[in-house]
Design a protein around this motif. Sequence first.
Motif, PDB file in Angstrom:
ATOM      1  N   MET A  86       0.827  -1.203   0.000  1.00  0.00           N
ATOM      2  CA  MET A  86       0.000   0.000   0.000  1.00  0.00           C
ATOM      3  C   MET A  86       0.866   1.260   0.000  1.00  0.00           C
ATOM      4  O   MET A  86       0.520   2.264  -0.631  1.00  0.00           O
ATOM      5  N   SER A  87       2.011   1.222   0.662  1.00  0.00           N
ATOM      6  CA  SER A  87       2.866   2.403   0.748  1.00  0.00           C
ATOM      7  C   SER A  87       3.557   2.703  -0.577  1.00  0.00           C
ATOM      8  O   SER A  87       3.791   3.876  -0.904  1.00  0.00           O
ATOM      9  N   VAL A  88       3.896   1.673  -1.341  1.00  0.00           N
ATOM     10  CA  VAL A  88       4.624   1.877  -2.593  1.00  0.00           C
ATOM     11  C   VAL A  88       3.716   1.817  -3.815  1.00  0.00           C
ATOM     12  O   VAL A  88       4.213   1.871  -4.954  1.00  0.00           O
ATOM     13  N   ASP A  89       2.407   1.707  -3.605  1.00  0.00           N
ATOM     14  CA  ASP A  89       1.460   1.756  -4.710  1.00  0.00           C
ATOM     15  C   ASP A  89       1.165   3.226  -5.009  1.00  0.00           C
ATOM     16  O   ASP A  89       0.271   3.842  -4.435  1.00  0.00           O
ATOM     17  N   PHE A  90       1.929   3.797  -5.941  1.00  0.00           N
ATOM     18  CA  PHE A  90       1.855   5.227  -6.189  1.00  0.00           C
ATOM     19  C   PHE A  90       0.621   5.641  -6.989  1.00  0.00           C
ATOM     20  O   PHE A  90       0.405   6.834  -7.201  1.00  0.00           O
ATOM     21  N   ALA A  97       0.447  10.071  -1.919  1.00  0.00           N
ATOM     22  CA  ALA A  97       0.773  11.073  -0.907  1.00  0.00           C
ATOM     23  C   ALA A  97       2.170  10.850  -0.343  1.00  0.00           C
ATOM     24  O   ALA A  97       2.916  11.807  -0.094  1.00  0.00           O
ATOM     25  N   LEU A  98       2.557   9.582  -0.151  1.00  0.00           N
ATOM     26  CA  LEU A  98       3.896   9.289   0.359  1.00  0.00           C
ATOM     27  C   LEU A  98       4.960   9.683  -0.654  1.00  0.00           C
ATOM     28  O   LEU A  98       6.006  10.232  -0.279  1.00  0.00           O
ATOM     29  N   LEU A  99       4.717   9.446  -1.940  1.00  0.00           N
ATOM     30  CA  LEU A  99       5.676   9.833  -2.963  1.00  0.00           C
ATOM     31  C   LEU A  99       5.827  11.351  -3.023  1.00  0.00           C
ATOM     32  O   LEU A  99       6.954  11.870  -3.139  1.00  0.00           O
TER      33      LEU A  99
END
Length: 329
Positions: A86-90, A97-99
């Motif tokens: 989920m964190s690296v699914d851009f 949002a994390l990117l």
Amino acid sequence: MTTTVPAETAVRHSSPGTADGPRRRPGRIRRVGLPYLLLLPALLLELLVHLVPMVIGIAMSFKELTQFYIRDWTTAPWNGLDNYRMSVDFNAPVGEALLHSFLVTVAFTLLSVGLCWLIGTAAAIYMQDTFRGRGLLRALFLVPYALPVYTAVITWVFMFQHDNGLVNHVLHDQLGLTDKPSFWLIGDNSFVALLTVSVWKGWPFAFLIVMAGLQNIPKELYEAAALDGAGMWQQLRRITLPSLRPVNQVLVLVLFLWTFNDFNTPYVLFGKTAPEAADLISVHIYQAGFVTWNFGSGSAMSVLLLLFLLVVTGVYLVLTSRGRRTRHV
């Protein structure tokens, strides 16, 4: 004429229990083991304060840990690698949002580290000359670094106020550089405000380290260069900067790690929710974990940040060590 040693005397001197060598072994062991014994309390504290929470955080990143399991996090259901996916699914909102936060942090870190090094190096070189008031000026330069972070940043919060802040008073009322008072703590200007505070707070450290490195450069090199007709810029390029290369390599790495991980400055400056233009990854991870109560996702982001910093640090050390070997050859 030969003398003979009595048998019992020879036996007494050769006895393992009474020999000088074995007698000294306990003392030698105590001398060798004493430094490690003195380091043991610090190692135990390091284990409790850093390593144990790190291991627990890594374990939490594999769990679906929300507010419903906060009482006993070990009972949270196993989530596998879903938090990392989920964190690296851009393409998804969380990964996008994390990117964005990561890119903002990279731009902020590069600008902050570059400006801190540039200002600190220029000030350190200027302070090498002898003039009246140099000691006082050195002390004043170190004030931002010596101040507690919260005290310094809260002062900047008041200075960035829209209606009665010192920044708007100088830029708008006194100098007339802006058409109207600016909002510095919201919108796009928040990035400039954050960068200003970070550079103001960090450049004295660069100044201190570079100034210490300059003390190790022999003055005879500058005198010989001056006799050969080298000007100030040639001396800076040919003597000062090459001599400071080992110091700068360590300084840049430390500034990078400090700035990329900085949490106190944006948190005190903007509060729990930073503006989109100043959404540093440290505050973003805090929001993902403690504001939304999704501790599993926040822990996964923290582990990804740790891996990124480890990779960058390792590559940087390899490149700098390879450069040193090339120059020596």
